[in-house]
Design an enzyme around this catalytic site. Structure first.
Site, PDB file in Angstrom:
ATOM      1  N   SER A  71       0.740  -1.360   0.175  1.00 13.06           N
ATOM      2  CA  SER A  71       0.011   0.193   0.219  1.00 13.06           C
ATOM      3  C   SER A  71       0.886   1.078   0.128  1.00 13.06           C
ATOM      4  O   SER A  71       1.808   1.188  -0.928  1.00 13.06           O
ATOM      5  CB  SER A  71      -1.041  -0.322   1.225  1.00 13.06           C
ATOM      6  OG  SER A  71      -2.079   0.669   1.040  1.00 13.06           O
ATOM      7  N   ASP A 287      -1.076   1.322  -3.192  1.00 13.87           N
ATOM      8  CA  ASP A 287      -2.412   0.481  -4.622  1.00 13.87           C
ATOM      9  C   ASP A 287      -3.442   0.999  -4.499  1.00 13.87           C
ATOM     10  O   ASP A 287      -4.385  -0.028  -5.061  1.00 13.87           O
ATOM     11  CB  ASP A 287      -2.252  -0.649  -3.808  1.00 13.87           C
ATOM     12  CG  ASP A 287      -2.837  -0.315  -2.106  1.00 13.87           C
ATOM     13  OD1 ASP A 287      -2.612   0.689  -1.524  1.00 13.87           O
ATOM     14  OD2 ASP A 287      -3.224  -1.423  -1.406  1.00 13.87           O
ATOM     15  N   ASP A 289      -6.286   2.349  -3.389  1.00 14.52           N
ATOM     16  CA  ASP A 289      -7.424   1.765  -2.353  1.00 14.52           C
ATOM     17  C   ASP A 289      -7.696   3.157  -1.489  1.00 14.52           C
ATOM     18  O   ASP A 289      -8.718   3.138  -0.597  1.00 14.52           O
ATOM     19  CB  ASP A 289      -7.371   0.623  -2.173  1.00 14.52           C
ATOM     20  CG  ASP A 289      -6.487   0.727  -0.911  1.00 14.52           C
ATOM     21  OD1 ASP A 289      -5.230   1.360  -0.183  1.00 14.52           O
ATOM     22  OD2 ASP A 289      -6.766  -0.917   0.159  1.00 14.52           O
ATOM     23  N   GLU A 381     -12.759   5.727   6.112  1.00 15.32           N
ATOM     24  CA  GLU A 381     -12.170   6.047   7.454  1.00 15.32           C
ATOM     25  C   GLU A 381     -11.708   7.700   7.062  1.00 15.32           C
ATOM     26  O   GLU A 381     -11.124   7.457   5.882  1.00 15.32           O
ATOM     27  CB  GLU A 381     -10.620   4.685   6.682  1.00 15.32           C
ATOM     28  CG  GLU A 381     -10.898   3.827   7.551  1.00 15.32           C
ATOM     29  CD  GLU A 381      -9.610   2.577   8.334  1.00 15.32           C
ATOM     30  OE1 GLU A 381      -9.165   2.039   8.852  1.00 15.32           O
ATOM     31  OE2 GLU A 381      -9.130   2.057   7.080  1.00 15.32           O
ATOM     32  N   ALA A 382     -10.838   8.134   7.510  1.00 18.76           N
ATOM     33  CA  ALA A 382     -10.339   9.194   7.365  1.00 18.76           C
ATOM     34  C   ALA A 382      -9.419   9.241   6.309  1.00 18.76           C
ATOM     35  O   ALA A 382      -9.464  10.175   5.546  1.00 18.76           O
ATOM     36  CB  ALA A 382      -9.934   9.890   9.102  1.00 18.76           C
ATOM     37  N   ARG A 502      -3.939   3.939  20.763  1.00 18.50           N
ATOM     38  CA  ARG A 502      -4.320   2.922  20.194  1.00 18.50           C
ATOM     39  C   ARG A 502      -2.595   1.936  19.774  1.00 18.50           C
ATOM     40  O   ARG A 502      -1.798   2.888  18.322  1.00 18.50           O
ATOM     41  CB  ARG A 502      -5.586   2.690  19.187  1.00 18.50           C
ATOM     42  CG  ARG A 502      -5.079   3.525  17.495  1.00 18.50           C
ATOM     43  CD  ARG A 502      -5.821   3.196  16.533  1.00 18.50           C
ATOM     44  NE  ARG A 502      -6.059   1.668  15.950  1.00 18.50           N
ATOM     45  CZ  ARG A 502      -5.362   1.027  15.640  1.00 18.50           C
ATOM     46  NH1 ARG A 502      -4.431   2.873  14.200  1.00 18.50           N
ATOM     47  NH2 ARG A 502      -4.774   0.455  14.407  1.00 18.50           N
ATOM     48  N   SER A 504      -0.277   0.151  16.412  1.00 21.99           N
ATOM     49  CA  SER A 504      -0.967   0.632  15.439  1.00 21.99           C
ATOM     50  C   SER A 504      -0.855  -1.135  14.894  1.00 21.99           C
ATOM     51  O   SER A 504      -0.255  -2.122  15.501  1.00 21.99           O
ATOM     52  CB  SER A 504       0.510   1.013  14.323  1.00 21.99           C
ATOM     53  OG  SER A 504       0.864   0.418  13.172  1.00 21.99           O
ATOM     54  N   THR A 506      -0.059  -1.847  12.216  1.00 19.39           N
ATOM     55  CA  THR A 506       1.226  -2.334  10.496  1.00 19.39           C
ATOM     56  C   THR A 506       2.394  -2.147  10.756  1.00 19.39           C
ATOM     57  O   THR A 506       3.759  -2.095  10.303  1.00 19.39           O
ATOM     58  CB  THR A 506       0.462  -1.902   9.604  1.00 19.39           C
ATOM     59  OG1 THR A 506       0.537  -0.091   9.369  1.00 19.39           O
ATOM     60  CG2 THR A 506      -1.219  -2.040   9.175  1.00 19.39           C
ATOM     61  N   ARG A 511      -0.400   4.979  17.669  1.00 19.17           N
ATOM     62  CA  ARG A 511      -0.530   5.497  17.528  1.00 19.17           C
ATOM     63  C   ARG A 511      -1.689   6.952  18.710  1.00 19.17           C
ATOM     64  O   ARG A 511      -2.467   6.785  19.219  1.00 19.17           O
ATOM     65  CB  ARG A 511      -1.343   5.549  15.892  1.00 19.17           C
ATOM     66  CG  ARG A 511      -0.846   4.905  15.238  1.00 19.17           C
ATOM     67  CD  ARG A 511      -1.578   4.771  13.714  1.00 19.17           C
ATOM     68  NE  ARG A 511      -0.979   4.194  13.018  1.00 19.17           N
ATOM     69  CZ  ARG A 511       0.879   4.170  12.389  1.00 19.17           C
ATOM     70  NH1 ARG A 511       1.519   5.175  11.964  1.00 19.17           N
ATOM     71  NH2 ARG A 511       0.082   3.287  11.275  1.00 19.17           N
TER      72      ARG A 511
HETATM   73  C1  16G Z   1      -4.037  -0.802   7.181  1.00 22.93           C
HETATM   74  C2  16G Z   1      -6.325  -1.470   7.458  1.00 22.93           C
HETATM   75  C3  16G Z   1      -6.657   0.271   6.677  1.00 22.93           C
HETATM   76  C4  16G Z   1      -6.994   0.547   8.259  1.00 22.93           C
HETATM   77  C5  16G Z   1      -4.694   1.052   8.175  1.00 22.93           C
HETATM   78  C6  16G Z   1      -4.460   1.404   9.775  1.00 22.93           C
HETATM   79  C7  16G Z   1      -7.131  -2.819   5.344  1.00 22.93           C
HETATM   80  C8  16G Z   1      -7.179  -3.158   4.554  1.00 22.93           C
HETATM   81  N1  16G Z   1      -6.099  -1.675   5.827  1.00 22.93           N
HETATM   82  O1  16G Z   1      -3.603  -0.426   6.429  1.00 22.93           O
HETATM   83  O2  16G Z   1      -7.132  -0.138   7.043  1.00 22.93           O
HETATM   84  O3  16G Z   1      -6.639   2.281   8.379  1.00 22.93           O
HETATM   85  O4  16G Z   1      -4.421  -0.887   8.531  1.00 22.93           O
HETATM   86  O5  16G Z   1      -3.053   1.275  10.059  1.00 22.93           O
HETATM   87  O6  16G Z   1      -7.914  -3.423   6.381  1.00 22.93           O
HETATM   88  P1  16G Z   1      -2.771   1.482  11.751  1.00 22.93           P
HETATM   89  O7  16G Z   1      -3.495   0.036  12.374  1.00 22.93           O
HETATM   90  O8  16G Z   1      -1.050   0.618  11.117  1.00 22.93           O
HETATM   91  O9  16G Z   1      -2.790   2.790  11.910  1.00 22.93           O
HETATM   92 MG    MG Z   2      -3.877   1.040   0.345  1.00 28.83          MG
END
Ligand code: 16G
Ligand code: MG
Length: 538
Positions: A71, A287, A289, A381-382, A502, A504, A506, A511
């Protein structure tokens, strides 16, 4: 693919792409974005996910998707996620299987596969004929993507399932294709079917509409990602009288100082894009989206119109078309947001438009699940990821109603223009453009529907982010004990606002999000909360 990446991947012993052996000593988990990490760590992961997808496809006797992308993350990262038959995110119990499979030690792999094979057999017991299933796989423009695609292919073929490569696609195009393959009433699987369906709907919804306040010129930041070439193809099928696009950031460094995430977080113009005052601009992410809009205001500042403002725009349009079509009160319309939604967007949708708003945890699957409980579920999502989903009841009503009713017709076309399977930057962009033209609005008119509450987002690096736990909707922190209480005291001391933290899903960070009376006030609060997080997580 760049030579250095291939060299690095092969150095790790994955010359044949199989990577069946697990060379990593830390646990990986299937999160909101699937598995995501440095591309060089991924071959064995993608091989196993290819195998898992193959087994899932055979269990259901349907087409399953595998998307290789990271992404908006840097070029050297990559990721892999699985798409379920209706184009939605992988069901939760298979997320658990995926995590178990990927983390299995080399001598445990066979047992995990055996367990999954058992689920396949159970699935096939319920079927009248032995379903085969297949896997559609696509990837984004990262240097490592083709290599990882080959690993997915090997994994899928390892468990004996047909593997179909769709090549380079945006993530939402893959979701769309999987859905069409399993449900041909939805559309034609593949890139061409996608362009055909969206462009026909767009051309029909926009023709013969006189909109002097709407300017058909748009500047598009493609994040140097897959959206650039794909949107050019889509645009080629759109009447140039209706929309003209100036492309920027098409082939440079992926997501580097550009793209939807960059613009959203920094609220500033992407590099390589110098917009004149009042010119409508939009950004995709890597990507494609996610989508955000922005423009230069009369003071020269960048004004951001994020996912929240897109949701409000769409909600207003749908509500007025539903009313004009004579369907008022007959269907459940609602919006779904996360705790990151700007407080003023929630207040506008709920209190001014009188549309109920639900708040769910971060991650597309949560928004999607809440939205499909409605007849018309608008979720965003924002950060710019979102779409609209419609119940069969609603679709039947608009397709069986009086076909001379122009508003019913518009709603039908709208269901074709939006990609219901998942948030889709290209589709959402055409939706926004359609609504602006139909409303005869400039970007400033749209921006003026409500004023964003000043807000701030920060990330805090801590030793172990998993010690931070929240309530289900992520609005309150439950662990470490005491953090929430001190945060509330800070909000009171700050004079106003809202704050939440919260972990993260990813990145290895916690955050922080705050709202305040002005930008500075929100920032001061965010920094204070960040210090608290550090203190409690030390
Ligand atoms: C991922 C999620 C997205 C979310 C983001 C938050 C999917 C397909 N994508 O990219 O929706 O906003 O994670 O990331 O679900 P974070 O947990 O690092 O804040
Ligand atoms: Mg993306």
């Amino acid at each position: 693919m760049s030579k250095s990446i291939v060299k690095e991947l092969t150095r790790l012993g994955n010359t044949d792409h199989t990577g069946l052996l697990n060379p990593i000593d830390r646990p990986l988990s299937y999160g909101t974005a699937g598995f995501r990490c440095l591309a060089t760590d991924l071959p064995f992961v993608v091989f196993r996910v290819g195998a898992l997808a193959g087994l899932r496809a055979r269990q259901l006797g349907q087409c399953i998707g595998v998307m290789i992308t990271a992404s908006h993350n840097p070029m050297l990262d990559n990721g892999v996620k699985v798409v379920d038959p209706m184009g939605e995110m992988l069901v939760e119990d298979w997320e658990v299987h995926a995590t178990e499979f990927v983390n299995a030690k080399d001598d445990e792999v066979a047992a995990v596969i055996e367990k999954l094979e058992h689920l396949v057999k159970e699935g096939q017991l319920n079927a009248s004929e032995t379903p085969q299933g297949k896997v559609f796989c696509a990837f984004d423009t990262r240097d490592s993507s083709q290599y990882l695609h080959d690993a997915a292919k090997k994994g899928c073929e390892f468990v004996g399932t047909e593997f179909v490569s769709l090549g380079l696609l945006t993530t939402p195009q893959l979701h769309y294709s999987v859905r069409c393959e399993n449900d041909p009433t939805f559309g034609m699987a593949g890139e061409l079917g996608y362009y055909e369906s969206l462009s026909n709907a767009f051309n029909a919804l926009n023709k013969n509409i006189d909109a002097p306040n709407y300017d058909k010129m748009l500047v598009l930041d493609c994040a140097n990602g897959v959206g650039a070439s794909k949107f050019r193809k889509l645009l080629g099928r759109i009447d140039s009288e209706l929309l003209e696009v100036e492309f920027t950031n098409e082939t440079g460094s992926l997501n580097y100082k550009c793209g939807a995430d960059f613009v959203k977080i920094l609220r500033s113009f992407p590099e390589g894009l110098d917009a004149a005052m009042g010119v409508r601009c939009a950004s995709f992410d890597g990507d494609a989206d996610r989508l955000v809009y922005f423009y230069r205001d009369t003071n020269g500042f960048c004004r951001l119109l994020d996912g929240d403002k897109i949701a409000a725009l769409i909600a207003g349009f749908i509500q007025s078309e539903v009313d004009a079509a004579g369907l008022t009160g007959q269907f459940k319309i609602g919006a779904v947001q996360t705790a990151y939604a700007n407080g003023n967007s929630t207040a506008y949708i709920r209190d001014v438009m009188k549309i109920p708003v639900d708040c769910v945890p971060t991650g597309v699957k949560h928004l999607h699940h809440a939205a499909i409980k409605l007849d018309i579920g608008i979720y965003f999502e924002a950060n710019g990821h979102g779409t609209v989903v419609f119940s069969q009841l609603f679709k039947d009503a608009i397709s069986q109603g009086d076909q001379d009713n122009v508003h019913l017709k518009k709603l039908q076309l709208f269901t074709k223009l939006i990609n219901e399977t998942v948030g889709d930057a290209m589709s959402d962009l055409l939706v926004v453009e359609t609504i602006l033209r139909n409303n005869n609005w400039s970007v400033e008119d749209w921006d003026a529907i409500y004023e964003d509450a000043p807000s701030c987002q920060l990330k805090v690096e801590v030793k172990d982010r998993t010690v931070v736990k929240t309530t289900w909707d992520e609005t309150e922190c439950t662990h470490p004990a005491g953090l929430q209480k001190e945060m509330e005291e800070l909000i009171i001391a700050n004079g106003a606002g809202r704050a939440f933290v919260r972990p993260s899903g990813t990145e290895d960070v916690v955050r922080v999000y705050t709202e305040g009376t002005c930008e500075e006030n929100a920032k001061v609060l965010a920094n204070a909360v960040a210090h608290l997080v550090q203190k409690y997580c030390a």
